[in-house]
Scaffold this motif. Sequence first.
Motif, PDB file in Angstrom:
ATOM      1  N   TYR A   1      -4.989   2.535  -4.680  1.00  0.00           N
ATOM      2  CA  TYR A   1      -3.602   2.788  -5.022  1.00  0.00           C
ATOM      3  C   TYR A   1      -2.967   1.498  -5.523  1.00  0.00           C
ATOM      4  O   TYR A   1      -3.323   0.410  -5.054  1.00  0.00           O
ATOM      5  CB  TYR A   1      -2.864   3.353  -3.814  1.00  0.00           C
ATOM      6  N   PRO A   2      -2.009   1.587  -6.427  1.00  0.00           N
ATOM      7  CA  PRO A   2      -1.424   0.379  -7.006  1.00  0.00           C
ATOM      8  C   PRO A   2      -0.611  -0.414  -5.983  1.00  0.00           C
ATOM      9  O   PRO A   2      -0.077   0.142  -5.030  1.00  0.00           O
ATOM     10  CB  PRO A   2      -0.527   0.912  -8.124  1.00  0.00           C
ATOM     11  N   SER A   3      -0.545  -1.695  -6.237  1.00  0.00           N
ATOM     12  CA  SER A   3       0.248  -2.574  -5.375  1.00  0.00           C
ATOM     13  C   SER A   3       1.597  -2.838  -6.027  1.00  0.00           C
ATOM     14  O   SER A   3       1.804  -2.553  -7.205  1.00  0.00           O
ATOM     15  CB  SER A   3      -0.495  -3.890  -5.144  1.00  0.00           C
ATOM     16  N   SER A   4       2.489  -3.388  -5.233  1.00  0.00           N
ATOM     17  CA  SER A   4       3.806  -3.804  -5.707  1.00  0.00           C
ATOM     18  C   SER A   4       4.005  -5.240  -5.246  1.00  0.00           C
ATOM     19  O   SER A   4       3.649  -5.590  -4.116  1.00  0.00           O
ATOM     20  CB  SER A   4       4.875  -2.895  -5.106  1.00  0.00           C
ATOM     21  N   ILE A   5       4.540  -6.068  -6.112  1.00  0.00           N
ATOM     22  CA  ILE A   5       4.710  -7.489  -5.782  1.00  0.00           C
ATOM     23  C   ILE A   5       6.190  -7.838  -5.830  1.00  0.00           C
ATOM     24  O   ILE A   5       6.898  -7.472  -6.762  1.00  0.00           O
ATOM     25  CB  ILE A   5       3.939  -8.388  -6.762  1.00  0.00           C
ATOM     26  N   ARG A   6       6.634  -8.534  -4.805  1.00  0.00           N
ATOM     27  CA  ARG A   6       8.001  -9.063  -4.755  1.00  0.00           C
ATOM     28  C   ARG A   6       7.899 -10.553  -4.434  1.00  0.00           C
ATOM     29  O   ARG A   6       7.019 -10.980  -3.701  1.00  0.00           O
ATOM     30  CB  ARG A   6       8.835  -8.386  -3.667  1.00  0.00           C
ATOM     31  N   MET A  32       1.259  -2.876   5.456  1.00  0.00           N
ATOM     32  CA  MET A  32       1.674  -2.686   4.064  1.00  0.00           C
ATOM     33  C   MET A  32       1.685  -3.997   3.279  1.00  0.00           C
ATOM     34  O   MET A  32       1.682  -3.989   2.059  1.00  0.00           O
ATOM     35  CB  MET A  32       3.059  -2.047   3.981  1.00  0.00           C
ATOM     36  N   VAL A  33       1.721  -5.133   3.981  1.00  0.00           N
ATOM     37  CA  VAL A  33       1.644  -6.429   3.301  1.00  0.00           C
ATOM     38  C   VAL A  33       0.169  -6.807   3.201  1.00  0.00           C
ATOM     39  O   VAL A  33      -0.479  -7.095   4.192  1.00  0.00           O
ATOM     40  CB  VAL A  33       2.450  -7.519   4.043  1.00  0.00           C
ATOM     41  N   ARG A  34      -0.340  -6.763   1.986  1.00  0.00           N
ATOM     42  CA  ARG A  34      -1.752  -7.041   1.749  1.00  0.00           C
ATOM     43  C   ARG A  34      -2.046  -8.511   1.560  1.00  0.00           C
ATOM     44  O   ARG A  34      -3.123  -8.990   1.887  1.00  0.00           O
ATOM     45  CB  ARG A  34      -2.245  -6.289   0.511  1.00  0.00           C
ATOM     46  N   ASP A  35      -1.085  -9.228   0.982  1.00  0.00           N
ATOM     47  CA  ASP A  35      -1.338 -10.634   0.692  1.00  0.00           C
ATOM     48  C   ASP A  35      -0.009 -11.367   0.573  1.00  0.00           C
ATOM     49  O   ASP A  35       0.983 -10.787   0.115  1.00  0.00           O
ATOM     50  CB  ASP A  35      -2.127 -10.758  -0.622  1.00  0.00           C
ATOM     51  N   VAL A  36      -0.014 -12.624   0.982  1.00  0.00           N
ATOM     52  CA  VAL A  36       1.135 -13.500   0.827  1.00  0.00           C
ATOM     53  C   VAL A  36       0.604 -14.802   0.246  1.00  0.00           C
ATOM     54  O   VAL A  36      -0.259 -15.446   0.834  1.00  0.00           O
ATOM     55  CB  VAL A  36       1.851 -13.771   2.171  1.00  0.00           C
ATOM     56  N   ASP A  37       1.099 -15.165  -0.929  1.00  0.00           N
ATOM     57  CA  ASP A  37       0.665 -16.389  -1.600  1.00  0.00           C
ATOM     58  C   ASP A  37       1.853 -17.272  -1.902  1.00  0.00           C
ATOM     59  O   ASP A  37       2.821 -16.822  -2.526  1.00  0.00           O
ATOM     60  CB  ASP A  37      -0.030 -16.063  -2.935  1.00  0.00           C
ATOM     61  N   HIS A  57       4.748 -15.000  -3.302  1.00  0.00           N
ATOM     62  CA  HIS A  57       4.515 -13.653  -3.819  1.00  0.00           C
ATOM     63  C   HIS A  57       4.084 -12.829  -2.609  1.00  0.00           C
ATOM     64  O   HIS A  57       3.180 -13.240  -1.867  1.00  0.00           O
ATOM     65  CB  HIS A  57       3.349 -13.608  -4.820  1.00  0.00           C
ATOM     66  N   ILE A  58       4.696 -11.670  -2.415  1.00  0.00           N
ATOM     67  CA  ILE A  58       4.287 -10.755  -1.349  1.00  0.00           C
ATOM     68  C   ILE A  58       3.740  -9.507  -2.019  1.00  0.00           C
ATOM     69  O   ILE A  58       4.421  -8.876  -2.827  1.00  0.00           O
ATOM     70  CB  ILE A  58       5.456 -10.382  -0.418  1.00  0.00           C
ATOM     71  N   VAL A  59       2.492  -9.155  -1.679  1.00  0.00           N
ATOM     72  CA  VAL A  59       1.840  -7.979  -2.257  1.00  0.00           C
ATOM     73  C   VAL A  59       1.871  -6.856  -1.229  1.00  0.00           C
ATOM     74  O   VAL A  59       1.362  -7.008  -0.111  1.00  0.00           O
ATOM     75  CB  VAL A  59       0.377  -8.287  -2.650  1.00  0.00           C
ATOM     76  N   TYR A  60       2.480  -5.729  -1.617  1.00  0.00           N
ATOM     77  CA  TYR A  60       2.592  -4.550  -0.758  1.00  0.00           C
ATOM     78  C   TYR A  60       1.636  -3.483  -1.302  1.00  0.00           C
ATOM     79  O   TYR A  60       1.582  -3.256  -2.507  1.00  0.00           O
ATOM     80  CB  TYR A  60       4.006  -3.974  -0.786  1.00  0.00           C
ATOM     81  N   GLN A  61       0.927  -2.804  -0.388  1.00  0.00           N
ATOM     82  CA  GLN A  61       0.027  -1.729  -0.820  1.00  0.00           C
ATOM     83  C   GLN A  61      -0.345  -0.863   0.379  1.00  0.00           C
ATOM     84  O   GLN A  61      -0.528  -1.361   1.484  1.00  0.00           O
ATOM     85  CB  GLN A  61      -1.234  -2.322  -1.438  1.00  0.00           C
ATOM     86  N   ALA A  62      -0.466   0.438   0.135  1.00  0.00           N
ATOM     87  CA  ALA A  62      -0.911   1.379   1.166  1.00  0.00           C
ATOM     88  C   ALA A  62      -2.314   1.861   0.824  1.00  0.00           C
ATOM     89  O   ALA A  62      -2.710   1.895  -0.340  1.00  0.00           O
ATOM     90  CB  ALA A  62       0.041   2.566   1.247  1.00  0.00           C
ATOM     91  N   ASP A  63      -3.086   2.235   1.856  1.00  0.00           N
ATOM     92  CA  ASP A  63      -4.442   2.735   1.665  1.00  0.00           C
ATOM     93  C   ASP A  63      -4.476   4.166   1.143  1.00  0.00           C
ATOM     94  O   ASP A  63      -5.433   4.572   0.500  1.00  0.00           O
ATOM     95  CB  ASP A  63      -5.212   2.723   2.996  1.00  0.00           C
ATOM     96  N   ASP A  64      -3.438   4.928   1.445  1.00  0.00           N
ATOM     97  CA  ASP A  64      -3.514   6.368   1.235  1.00  0.00           C
ATOM     98  C   ASP A  64      -2.535   6.933   0.207  1.00  0.00           C
ATOM     99  O   ASP A  64      -2.511   8.129  -0.039  1.00  0.00           O
ATOM    100  CB  ASP A  64      -3.278   7.084   2.565  1.00  0.00           C
ATOM    101  N   ARG A  65      -1.704   6.064  -0.405  1.00  0.00           N
ATOM    102  CA  ARG A  65      -0.705   6.573  -1.337  1.00  0.00           C
ATOM    103  C   ARG A  65      -0.077   5.417  -2.103  1.00  0.00           C
ATOM    104  O   ARG A  65      -0.228   4.254  -1.730  1.00  0.00           O
ATOM    105  CB  ARG A  65       0.382   7.339  -0.598  1.00  0.00           C
TER     106      ARG A  65
END
Length: 93
Positions: A1-6, A32-37, A57-65
Motif C-alpha cells: 500500500y502507498p505511503s504518505s510523507i510529512r 503507522m510510522v514506518r520510518d523517520v529520517d 521526514h515521517i513516513v506513514y503506511q498501513a499493512d492492510d490499506r
Amino acid sequence: YPSSIRDIAILVPRGVKVVDVMNVINVTGGQMVRDVDMFDMDEGQGIADGRKNLAFHIVYQADDRTLESKEVDDLYSRIIAALEENSAWEVRK
C-alpha cells in the motif's frame, strides 16, 4: 500500500539527542510510522543561541490499506502534541 510523507521541524536545546526526538515520534505514531529520517539540522543564523532546529521526514503506511489524509493528519497532530509535552521543545509551524 502507498505511503504518505510529512515533514516536521522542531526547535530543541542544543544538548538534545536526535534519537530522543525520533523515539517520541515513533512511539506516538506506533505501527503507522514506518520510518523517520532526519534531513536537516541547523544551529546557525536565525536560530536562538543554545538551540538547534531538527527537521524530519515521517513516513506513514498501513499493512492492510491506503491511509486516508485525515488519519495521517490525526497522527501528525498527536505527534506534535507529544513533542510539545516537553516545554523546552517547540514544533515549528
